[in-house]
Design a protein around this motif. Structure first.
Motif, PDB file in Angstrom:
ATOM      1  N   TYR A   1      10.355  -4.362  -0.234  1.00 10.70           N
ATOM      2  CA  TYR A   1       9.680  -4.207  -1.522  1.00 10.70           C
ATOM      3  C   TYR A   1       8.464  -3.319  -1.294  1.00 10.70           C
ATOM      4  CZ  TYR A   1       6.471  -5.148  -5.358  1.00 10.70           C
ATOM      5  OH  TYR A   1       5.604  -4.998  -6.413  1.00 10.70           O
ATOM      6  N   SER A   2       8.306  -2.282  -2.085  1.00 11.27           N
ATOM      7  CA  SER A   2       7.134  -1.415  -1.983  1.00 11.27           C
ATOM      8  C   SER A   2       6.641  -1.202  -3.407  1.00 11.27           C
ATOM      9  CB  SER A   2       7.571  -0.088  -1.332  1.00 11.27           C
ATOM     10  OG  SER A   2       6.455   0.634  -0.894  1.00 11.27           O
ATOM     11  N   VAL A   3       5.353  -1.440  -3.632  1.00 11.06           N
ATOM     12  CA  VAL A   3       4.814  -1.486  -4.999  1.00 11.06           C
ATOM     13  C   VAL A   3       5.232  -0.270  -5.831  1.00 11.06           C
ATOM     14  CG1 VAL A   3       2.681  -1.446  -6.365  1.00 11.06           C
ATOM     15  CG2 VAL A   3       2.827  -2.860  -4.309  1.00 11.06           C
ATOM     16  N   GLY A   4       5.883  -0.537  -6.951  1.00  8.65           N
ATOM     17  CA  GLY A   4       6.215   0.537  -7.901  1.00  8.65           C
ATOM     18  C   GLY A   4       7.407   1.388  -7.519  1.00  8.65           C
ATOM     19  N   LYS A   5       8.094   1.031  -6.425  1.00  9.82           N
ATOM     20  CA  LYS A   5       9.264   1.816  -5.983  1.00  9.82           C
ATOM     21  C   LYS A   5      10.545   1.155  -6.517  1.00  9.82           C
ATOM     22  CE  LYS A   5       7.106   4.588  -3.061  1.00  9.82           C
ATOM     23  NZ  LYS A   5       7.246   6.035  -3.047  1.00  9.82           N
ATOM     24  N   PRO A   6      11.618   1.951  -6.632  1.00 16.40           N
ATOM     25  CA  PRO A   6      12.875   1.327  -7.084  1.00 16.40           C
ATOM     26  C   PRO A   6      13.197   0.099  -6.233  1.00 16.40           C
ATOM     27  CG  PRO A   6      13.095   3.707  -7.012  1.00 16.40           C
ATOM     28  CD  PRO A   6      11.749   3.400  -6.413  1.00 16.40           C
ATOM     29  N   LEU A   7      13.596  -0.956  -6.918  1.00 17.03           N
ATOM     30  CA  LEU A   7      13.760  -2.239  -6.223  1.00 17.03           C
ATOM     31  C   LEU A   7      14.984  -2.269  -5.322  1.00 17.03           C
ATOM     32  CD1 LEU A   7      12.953  -4.875  -8.994  1.00 17.03           C
ATOM     33  CD2 LEU A   7      11.534  -4.214  -7.032  1.00 17.03           C
ATOM     34  N   ASP A   8      14.854  -3.013  -4.236  1.00 10.07           N
ATOM     35  CA  ASP A   8      15.986  -3.325  -3.382  1.00 10.07           C
ATOM     36  C   ASP A   8      16.976  -4.145  -4.235  1.00 10.07           C
ATOM     37  OD1 ASP A   8      15.960  -3.701   0.011  1.00 10.07           O
ATOM     38  OD2 ASP A   8      17.486  -4.753  -1.185  1.00 10.07           O
ATOM     39  N   PRO A   9      18.310  -3.905  -4.106  1.00 11.38           N
ATOM     40  CA  PRO A   9      19.270  -4.683  -4.909  1.00 11.38           C
ATOM     41  C   PRO A   9      19.017  -6.183  -4.789  1.00 11.38           C
ATOM     42  CG  PRO A   9      20.396  -2.998  -3.588  1.00 11.38           C
ATOM     43  CD  PRO A   9      18.939  -2.929  -3.223  1.00 11.38           C
ATOM     44  N   TRP A  10      18.535  -6.620  -3.625  1.00 12.60           N
ATOM     45  CA  TRP A  10      18.247  -8.040  -3.386  1.00 12.60           C
ATOM     46  C   TRP A  10      17.301  -8.613  -4.433  1.00 12.60           C
ATOM     47  CZ3 TRP A  10      19.716 -11.075   1.013  1.00 12.60           C
ATOM     48  CH2 TRP A  10      19.071 -12.303   1.125  1.00 12.60           C
ATOM     49  N   MET A  11      16.349  -7.763  -4.887  1.00 16.58           N
ATOM     50  CA  MET A  11      15.270  -8.277  -5.754  1.00 16.58           C
ATOM     51  C   MET A  11      15.508  -8.016  -7.227  1.00 16.58           C
ATOM     52  SD  MET A  11      11.995  -7.323  -3.447  1.00 16.58           S
ATOM     53  CE  MET A  11      12.061  -7.664  -1.677  1.00 16.58           C
TER      54      MET A  11
ATOM     55  N   ARG B   1       0.811  -1.226   0.000  1.00 18.58           N
ATOM     56  CA  ARG B   1       0.000   0.000   0.000  1.00 18.58           C
ATOM     57  C   ARG B   1       0.840   1.269   0.000  1.00 18.58           C
ATOM     58  NH1 ARG B   1      -5.299  -0.770  -1.339  1.00 18.58           N
ATOM     59  NH2 ARG B   1      -5.996  -2.742  -0.498  1.00 18.58           N
ATOM     60  N   ASN B   2       2.148   1.102  -0.093  1.00 19.30           N
ATOM     61  CA  ASN B   2       3.069   2.250  -0.061  1.00 19.30           C
ATOM     62  C   ASN B   2       2.823   3.172   1.131  1.00 19.30           C
ATOM     63  OD1 ASN B   2       4.462   1.372  -2.249  1.00 19.30           O
ATOM     64  ND2 ASN B   2       3.367   2.622  -3.734  1.00 19.30           N
ATOM     65  N   VAL B   3       2.748   2.581   2.322  1.00 17.85           N
ATOM     66  CA  VAL B   3       2.522   3.417   3.516  1.00 17.85           C
ATOM     67  C   VAL B   3       3.798   3.647   4.326  1.00 17.85           C
ATOM     68  CG1 VAL B   3       0.070   2.894   3.821  1.00 17.85           C
ATOM     69  CG2 VAL B   3       1.755   1.447   4.929  1.00 17.85           C
ATOM     70  N   ILE B   4       4.805   2.793   4.154  1.00 21.22           N
ATOM     71  CA  ILE B   4       5.978   2.951   5.008  1.00 21.22           C
ATOM     72  C   ILE B   4       7.080   3.733   4.278  1.00 21.22           C
ATOM     73  CG2 ILE B   4       5.631   0.953   6.519  1.00 21.22           C
ATOM     74  CD1 ILE B   4       8.123   0.521   3.816  1.00 21.22           C
ATOM     75  N   ASN B   5       8.012   4.250   5.069  1.00 20.43           N
ATOM     76  CA  ASN B   5       9.151   4.971   4.509  1.00 20.43           C
ATOM     77  C   ASN B   5      10.220   3.934   4.149  1.00 20.43           C
ATOM     78  OD1 ASN B   5      11.635   6.281   4.238  1.00 20.43           O
ATOM     79  ND2 ASN B   5      10.987   7.962   5.591  1.00 20.43           N
ATOM     80  N   VAL B   6      10.369   3.698   2.854  1.00 21.64           N
ATOM     81  CA  VAL B   6      11.226   2.610   2.384  1.00 21.64           C
ATOM     82  C   VAL B   6      12.662   2.796   2.888  1.00 21.64           C
ATOM     83  CG1 VAL B   6      12.181   1.513   0.315  1.00 21.64           C
ATOM     84  CG2 VAL B   6       9.799   2.243   0.333  1.00 21.64           C
ATOM     85  N   GLU B   7      13.180   4.012   2.747  1.00 18.54           N
ATOM     86  CA  GLU B   7      14.574   4.257   3.125  1.00 18.54           C
ATOM     87  C   GLU B   7      14.795   4.005   4.610  1.00 18.54           C
ATOM     88  OE1 GLU B   7      17.072   4.226   1.198  1.00 18.54           O
ATOM     89  OE2 GLU B   7      15.598   4.086  -0.399  1.00 18.54           O
ATOM     90  N   ALA B   8      13.837   4.479   5.439  1.00 21.25           N
ATOM     91  CA  ALA B   8      13.966   4.305   6.903  1.00 21.25           C
ATOM     92  C   ALA B   8      14.007   2.814   7.245  1.00 21.25           C
ATOM     93  CB  ALA B   8      12.810   4.996   7.614  1.00 21.25           C
ATOM     94  N   LEU B   9      13.180   2.023   6.574  1.00 17.51           N
ATOM     95  CA  LEU B   9      13.162   0.585   6.875  1.00 17.51           C
ATOM     96  C   LEU B   9      14.436  -0.105   6.379  1.00 17.51           C
ATOM     97  CD1 LEU B   9      10.224   1.051   7.793  1.00 17.51           C
ATOM     98  CD2 LEU B   9       9.730  -1.214   6.878  1.00 17.51           C
ATOM     99  N   ARG B  10      14.937   0.360   5.237  1.00 11.86           N
ATOM    100  CA  ARG B  10      16.188  -0.239   4.733  1.00 11.86           C
ATOM    101  C   ARG B  10      17.326   0.073   5.688  1.00 11.86           C
ATOM    102  NH1 ARG B  10      14.976   0.864  -1.522  1.00 11.86           N
ATOM    103  NH2 ARG B  10      13.688  -0.979  -1.808  1.00 11.86           N
ATOM    104  N   LYS B  11      17.286   1.277   6.265  1.00  7.31           N
ATOM    105  CA  LYS B  11      18.328   1.668   7.213  1.00  7.31           C
ATOM    106  C   LYS B  11      18.326   0.746   8.432  1.00  7.31           C
ATOM    107  CE  LYS B  11      19.643   6.388   6.873  1.00  7.31           C
ATOM    108  NZ  LYS B  11      18.991   7.645   6.878  1.00  7.31           N
ATOM    109  N   ILE B  12      17.128   0.365   8.855  1.00 10.23           N
ATOM    110  CA  ILE B  12      17.023  -0.542  10.010  1.00 10.23           C
ATOM    111  C   ILE B  12      17.644  -1.897   9.667  1.00 10.23           C
ATOM    112  CG2 ILE B  12      15.345  -1.858  11.403  1.00 10.23           C
ATOM    113  CD1 ILE B  12      13.507   0.591  11.320  1.00 10.23           C
TER     114      ILE B  12
END
Ligand code: NAD
Ligand code: UDX
Length: 480
Positions: free
Chosen positions: A463-473, A447-458
Motif C-alpha cells: 500500500y502506498s498513499v494515493g497509488k492504485p491499490l493492490d488487488p488485495w486491498m 511517504r511514497n518513497v519505495i518503488n511499488v512495482e519492484a516491491l510487488r515483484k518481490i
C-alpha cells in the motif's frame, strides 16, 4: 560592536543566531535559555538538535562572536537588540485550550526584559505569535519600564527543519514589521542592516506589525493546506485507480499552482503547522468569523483523517487484526534530516496500531528510544481535535522496541510501515527484508518513497498513499 541577545536556544533560536553570527563577524550574538542542559549541549560537541550544516557554522563562530549562556538577565541588560524565540505551544488548559497559543513563555520573557533593561531596546518577535501580540508585549514592557524606550518588531522565521541552514543562508524573504513612527522605522532599519549583510535588500520586506505577524500564520496555513489538499486527493485516487503522484505532477505544472509541497503523505507533522492553524482558527473565532475558522480547521481535520485512514489500511488488510503481530515502523521523526518528533504522524499511527495490540519495532536514524517512549506515553489534547486514535495505554510501552537498523526492525515482522522519508529507505535490500518476514508480507509506504512495482515483484502486498491499490486491498474498508 552591535550586541544581540536571543532568548530561547531551540530549533529556531540556535540555528538563526548561529547564521547571524556567521554572516556578521562584527556583531556579538549571545543565545540564552532557562534550560541549562540545552545551553550545555550548545557549548558541547553534541549540539542539542540535529540539523545538516549546523555543526560547522556553530563551530566556526562559537566563543568568537557566538555565545550560549544561562545568564539570561545579564545578557538582556547588555544588548541593543533582543530576539525572543521562546516556544509558543497550543494552550492545553483554560480559555482557548486546544487552539489558542500559550504565551506564558513569551510573557515571562517580556517581563524579564522590562525588569532588567536599563538602556533602550529593540525587542524582536521571532516566535510565531497570534496577530496583535506585539500590542500586548508593548503594554507589558511600557507599563513595567524604568524610563527605558522599547521598540517591538515582528520578524517571523520561515526556516523548515532539515533544511534550516540553507533556508537561513538563502531565504525566499525576510519579513520585518514595525510601528509606523520615526522610532519604529529606526528600529526596522537597525534590524534590516543586520540581515542586509548577506540578504539582498529587495528580499527584506518591511511592513506594518500586524501584517508581519499575520503573514507568518497565513504562510503556514497555506503550506499545510496544500498538503491536506493533495492528501484529500490521495483518498480519491485510491478509490478510483488514479495515481496521486501523476495528479500532483499535472496540477503542479500549472505555474499558478507550482510543483512544490504537493507530496501526498501519511499526514503533516512538526511543531508548527497544526499549532499555527489551530491558533488561526481561534483568532478567527475571537473576531466573529466562524466560517473562516471552519475553513482552516478542515486542514487539520483532513490531516487527522489521513493518519486514521493509514492505520485502517494496515489493520483491514492484515485480516482485520494486528494483535500480537510484529510491525516494523521505519522512521519516527516528522520528516527526514531531523531528530524532531513533535506532532510526528508516526505517533498517531503507532498509537493506532498499539490500540489494536500490535507489537512495534521502530527504527529511526536520529530519534532515541527514550524519545519514542516519551512520545507514545504522552497524552495529547483532544478537545475538538480527536487526533488520538486510542487512549494512551500505560501497558503499551512493553509492546514497543527500538531497533538499530531497518533489517532488525523488519525481521520476523508481518508488516513494514514507512513513516519518514529518510534517504536510506530508498536503497534498502527489500528482497532481504522480504525473506526475513512472515508471509504474506505487507508493506505500507506513508511517504511514497519505495518503488511499488519492484516491491510487488518481490512478493510484498503493497500500500502506498494515493497509488492504485493492490488487488488485495481493493474491497476492504478504507474510510477512517
Ligand atoms: P523550542 O521549544 O525548540 O525552543 C524554545 C526555547 O525557549 C526552549 O529551549 C525553552 O527552554 C526556551 N525558553 C522558554 N521560555 C524561556 C524564558 N523565559 N527564558 C529563556 N528561555 C526560555 O521551540 P522552537 O521550535 O525553537 O520554536 C520557537 C518559536 O519559533 C515558536 O513560536 C515556533 O512556532 C516558531 N517557529 C518554529 C519553527 C521550527 O521549525 N521549529 C520555524 C519557524 C518558527
Ligand atoms: C514548516 C514550514 O515549512 C516553515 O516555513 C515554518 O517556518 C515552520 O513550519 P517544518 O515543519 O520544519 O517547516 O517542515 P516542512 O518541510 O514544512 O514539513 C512539515 C510537514 O509536512 C512534515 O511532516 C512533512 O513531511 C510534511 N510534508 C511536507 C508533506 O507531507 N508533503 C509535502 O509535500 C511537504
Amino acid at each position: 560592536m552591535v550586541k544581540i541577545c536571543c532568548i530561547g536556544a531551540g530549533y529556531v533560536g540556535g540555528p538563526t543566531m548561529a547564521m547571524i553570527a556567521y554572516k556578521c563577524p562584527d556583531v556579538q550574538v549571545v543565545v540564552v535559555d532557562i534550560s541549562a542542559s540545552r545551553i550545555n549541549a550548545w557549548n558541547s560537541d553534541h549540539l542539542p538538535i540535529f540539523e545538516p550544516g549546523l555543526d560547522d557554522v556553530v563551530k566556526s563562530c562559537r566563543n568568537k562572536n557566538l555565545f550560549f549562556s544561562t545568564d539570561v538577565e545579564a545578557h538582556i541588560a547588555d544588548s541593543e537588540i533582543i530576539f525572543v524565540s521562546v516556544n509558543t505551544p497550543t494552550k492545553t488548559r483554560g480559555l482557548g485550550a486546544g487552539k489558542a497559543a500559550d504565551l506564558t513563555y513569551w510573557e515571562s520573557a517580556a517581563r524579564m526584559i522590562a525588569d532588567v533593561a536599563k538602556t533602550d531596546k529593540i525587542v524582536v518577535e521571532k516566535s510565531t505569535v497570534p496577530v496583535k501580540t506585539a500590542e500586548a508585549i508593548e503594554k507589558i514592557l511600557t507599563h513595567n519600564s524604568k524610563g527605558v524606550n522599547f521598540q517591538i518588531l515582528s520578524n517571523p522565521e520561515f526556516l523548515a527543519e532539515g533544511t534550516a541552514m540553507d533556508d537561513l543562508a538563502k531565504p525566499d524573504r525576510v519579513l520585518i514589521g514595525g510601528r509606523e513612527t520615526p522610532q519604529g522605522q529606526k528600529a526596522v532599519a537597525a534590524l534590516k542592516a543586520v540581515y542586509a549583510k548577506w540578504i539582498p535588500e529587495n528580499q527584506i520586506i518591511t511592513m506594518n506589525l500586524w501584517s508581519a505577524e499575520l503573514s507568518k500564520l497565513a504562510a503556514n496555513a497555506f503550506l499545510a493546506q496544500r498538503i491536506s489538499s493533495i492528501n484529500a486527493m490521495s483518498a480519491l485516487c485510491e478509490a478510483t485507480g488514479a495515481d496521486v503522484t501523476e495528479v500532483a505532477y499535472a496540477v503542479g505544472k500549472d505555474t499558478r499552482i507550482g510543483s512544490r509541497f504537493l507530496n501526498a503523505s501519511v499526514g503533516f507533522g512538526g511543531s508548527c503547522f497544526q499549532k499555527d492553524i489551530l491558533n488561526l482558527v481561534y483568532i478567527c473565532e475571537c473576531n466573529g468569523l466562524p466560517e473562516v475558522a471552519n475553513y482552516w480547521r478542515q486542514v487539520v481535520q483532513i490531516n487527522d483523517y489521513q493518519k486514521a485512514r493509514f492505520v485502517n489500511r494496515v489493520v483491514a488488510s492484515m485480516f482485520n487484526t494486528v494483535s500480537g503481530k510484529k510491525i516494523a515502523v521505519l522512521g519516527f521523526a516528522f520528516k527526514k534530516d531531523t531528530g524532531d518528533t513533535r506532532e510526528t504522524p508516526a505517533i498517531d499511527v503507532c498509537l493506532g496500531l498499539l490500540g489494536d495490540k500490535a507489537q512495534l519495532s521502530i527504527y529511526d536514524p536520529q530519534v532515541t528510544e527514550d524519545q519514542i517512549g516519551r512520545d507514545l506515553a504522552t497524552n495529547k489534547f483532544d478537545w475538538d481535535h480527536p487526533a488520538h486514535l486510542v487512549p494512551t495505554d500505560p501497558t503499551a510501552k512493553k509492546s514497543v522496541t527500538k531497533a538499530s537498523n531497518a533489517y532488525e526492525a523488519a525481521k520476523g515482522a508481518h508488516g513494514v510501515c514507512i513513516m519518514t522519508e529518510w534517504d536510506e529507505f530508498k536503497t534498502l535490500d527489500y528482497q532481504k527484508i522480504y525473506d526475513g518476514m512472515e508471509k504474506p508480507a505487507f508493506f505500507y509506504d506513508g511517504r511514497n518513497v519505495i518503488n511499488v512495482e519492484a516491491l510487488r515483484k518481490i512478493g510484498f502486498i503493497v500500500y502506498s498513499v494515493g497509488k492504485p491499490l493492490d488487488p488485495w486491498m481493493k474491497d476492504l474498508p478504507a474510510a477512517a
